[in-house]
Design a protein around this motif. Structure first.
Motif, mmCIF file in Angstrom:
data_model
loop_
_atom_site.group_PDB
_atom_site.id
_atom_site.type_symbol
_atom_site.label_atom_id
_atom_site.label_comp_id
_atom_site.label_asym_id
_atom_site.label_seq_id
_atom_site.Cartn_x
_atom_site.Cartn_y
_atom_site.Cartn_z
ATOM 1 N N ILE A 126 7.337 22.141 -0.561
ATOM 2 C CA ILE A 126 6.475 21.343 0.306
ATOM 3 C C ILE A 126 6.925 19.890 0.168
ATOM 4 N N GLU A 127 7.306 19.304 1.269
ATOM 5 C CA GLU A 127 7.755 17.914 1.238
ATOM 6 C C GLU A 127 6.557 16.981 1.096
ATOM 7 N N ILE A 128 6.611 16.131 0.073
ATOM 8 C CA ILE A 128 5.624 15.071 -0.088
ATOM 9 C C ILE A 128 6.340 13.757 0.217
ATOM 10 N N ILE A 129 5.818 13.065 1.180
ATOM 11 C CA ILE A 129 6.420 11.818 1.654
ATOM 12 C C ILE A 129 5.664 10.646 1.039
ATOM 13 N N TYR A 140 0.848 -1.181 0.000
ATOM 14 C CA TYR A 140 0.000 0.000 0.000
ATOM 15 C C TYR A 140 0.893 1.245 0.000
ATOM 16 N N ILE A 141 0.445 2.279 -0.712
ATOM 17 C CA ILE A 141 1.247 3.486 -0.892
ATOM 18 C C ILE A 141 0.394 4.705 -0.558
ATOM 19 N N ARG A 142 0.987 5.616 0.193
ATOM 20 C CA ARG A 142 0.294 6.869 0.528
ATOM 21 C C ARG A 142 1.262 8.021 0.353
ATOM 22 N N PHE A 143 0.803 9.069 -0.321
ATOM 23 C CA PHE A 143 1.570 10.292 -0.484
ATOM 24 C C PHE A 143 0.958 11.341 0.433
ATOM 25 N N HIS A 144 1.802 11.937 1.265
ATOM 26 C CA HIS A 144 1.295 12.885 2.250
ATOM 27 C C HIS A 144 2.336 13.935 2.581
ATOM 28 N N GLY A 145 1.852 14.971 3.229
ATOM 29 C CA GLY A 145 2.743 16.028 3.684
ATOM 30 C C GLY A 145 3.430 15.639 4.976
ATOM 31 N N THR A 154 0.674 8.182 -11.560
ATOM 32 C CA THR A 154 1.174 8.958 -12.695
ATOM 33 C C THR A 154 0.400 10.266 -12.828
ATOM 34 N N GLN A 155 -0.907 10.212 -12.603
ATOM 35 C CA GLN A 155 -1.741 11.409 -12.715
ATOM 36 C C GLN A 155 -1.480 12.414 -11.593
ATOM 37 N N LEU A 156 -0.780 11.994 -10.540
ATOM 38 C CA LEU A 156 -0.432 12.900 -9.446
ATOM 39 C C LEU A 156 0.763 13.794 -9.774
ATOM 40 N N LYS A 157 1.449 13.547 -10.884
ATOM 41 C CA LYS A 157 2.674 14.294 -11.197
ATOM 42 C C LYS A 157 2.510 15.809 -11.104
ATOM 43 N N PRO A 158 1.397 16.388 -11.596
ATOM 44 C CA PRO A 158 1.264 17.846 -11.439
ATOM 45 C C PRO A 158 1.309 18.291 -9.971
ATOM 46 N N PHE A 159 0.750 17.496 -9.082
ATOM 47 C CA PHE A 159 0.777 17.840 -7.661
ATOM 48 C C PHE A 159 2.194 17.742 -7.100
ATOM 49 N N PHE A 160 2.949 16.729 -7.546
ATOM 50 C CA PHE A 160 4.348 16.608 -7.108
ATOM 51 C C PHE A 160 5.141 17.842 -7.545
ATOM 52 N N HIS A 161 4.924 18.293 -8.782
ATOM 53 C CA HIS A 161 5.644 19.462 -9.304
ATOM 54 C C HIS A 161 5.275 20.734 -8.543
ATOM 55 N N ILE A 162 3.985 20.905 -8.259
ATOM 56 C CA ILE A 162 3.545 22.081 -7.491
ATOM 57 C C ILE A 162 4.178 22.056 -6.103
ATOM 58 N N PRO A 212 -5.161 18.042 12.564
ATOM 59 C CA PRO A 212 -5.547 17.997 13.980
ATOM 60 C C PRO A 212 -6.729 17.066 14.223
ATOM 61 N N LYS A 213 -7.584 16.913 13.225
ATOM 62 C CA LYS A 213 -8.748 16.031 13.367
ATOM 63 C C LYS A 213 -8.337 14.561 13.308
ATOM 64 N N LEU A 214 -7.531 14.204 12.304
ATOM 65 C CA LEU A 214 -7.200 12.800 12.073
ATOM 66 C C LEU A 214 -5.977 12.323 12.851
ATOM 67 N N LYS A 215 -5.157 13.261 13.292
ATOM 68 C CA LYS A 215 -3.886 12.918 13.954
ATOM 69 C C LYS A 215 -3.000 12.089 13.029
ATOM 70 N N GLN A 216 -3.165 12.315 11.733
ATOM 71 C CA GLN A 216 -2.393 11.677 10.672
ATOM 72 C C GLN A 216 -1.915 12.787 9.728
ATOM 73 N N PRO A 217 -0.826 12.546 8.987
ATOM 74 C CA PRO A 217 -0.406 13.568 8.031
ATOM 75 C C PRO A 217 -1.477 13.805 6.966
ATOM 76 N N TYR A 218 -1.622 15.047 6.560
ATOM 77 C CA TYR A 218 -2.532 15.377 5.472
ATOM 78 C C TYR A 218 -2.058 14.674 4.199
ATOM 79 N N GLY A 219 -3.003 14.122 3.452
ATOM 80 C CA GLY A 219 -2.678 13.502 2.178
ATOM 81 C C GLY A 219 -2.346 14.555 1.133
#
Length: 128
Positions: free
Chosen positions: A95-98, A2-7, A81-89, A12-19
């Motif tokens: 902004i670190e995307i993990i 499983y793969i998740r891309f997040h900041g 692959t469709q996330l590439k524009p978000f990675f570039h932004i 504060p609500k989820l106590k998890q990194p924002y996606g």
């Protein structure tokens, strides 16, 4: 797998990194994107809205505090692959995307489709 891309900052609500979707939305919401980037953000967001199923827990404002992870495979690879524009932004605005990877189910499964899973993260002391 499983793969998740997040900041690198927590909801504060989820106590998890924002996606990644929310991280880029924050740049949009805060007026930091150029006109070209706004169009790219909106076009990419629209593509996902039309091609990635929306888990039902988002319809009730995510009261269960779930997060989504992509499933490893050919179908999810297209989504990534469709996330590439978000990675570039994100890169432009420093902004670190993990990329988190889990070989095991990363929480309690509450949703699954051909591209992704929705999980409620386990508490640190929960061994189930």
């Amino acid at each position: 797998m499983y793969i998740r891309f997040h900041g690198n900052y927590l909801s504060p609500k989820l106590k998890q990194p924002y996606g990644i979707f929310v991280v880029i939305y924050h740049l949009y919401r805060d007026g930091k994107l150029s006109e070209r980037e706004i169009k790219l953000y909106l076009d990419t967001k629209e593509w996902f809205e039309q091609n990635l199923p929306n888990p039902p827990f988002y319809d009730d404002n995510n009261l269960v505090n779930a997060v989504t992870w992509f499933k490893d495979g050919i179908k999810a690879a297209e989504m990534i692959t469709q996330l590439k524009p978000f990675f570039h932004i994100a890169e432009k605005y420093n902004i670190e995307i993990i990329k988190s990877i889990s070989n095991d189910l990363p929480g309690i499964l509450i949703y699954e489709d051909e591209y992704q899973i929705g999980i409620v993260p386990r508490l640190a002391n929960d061994q189930s």
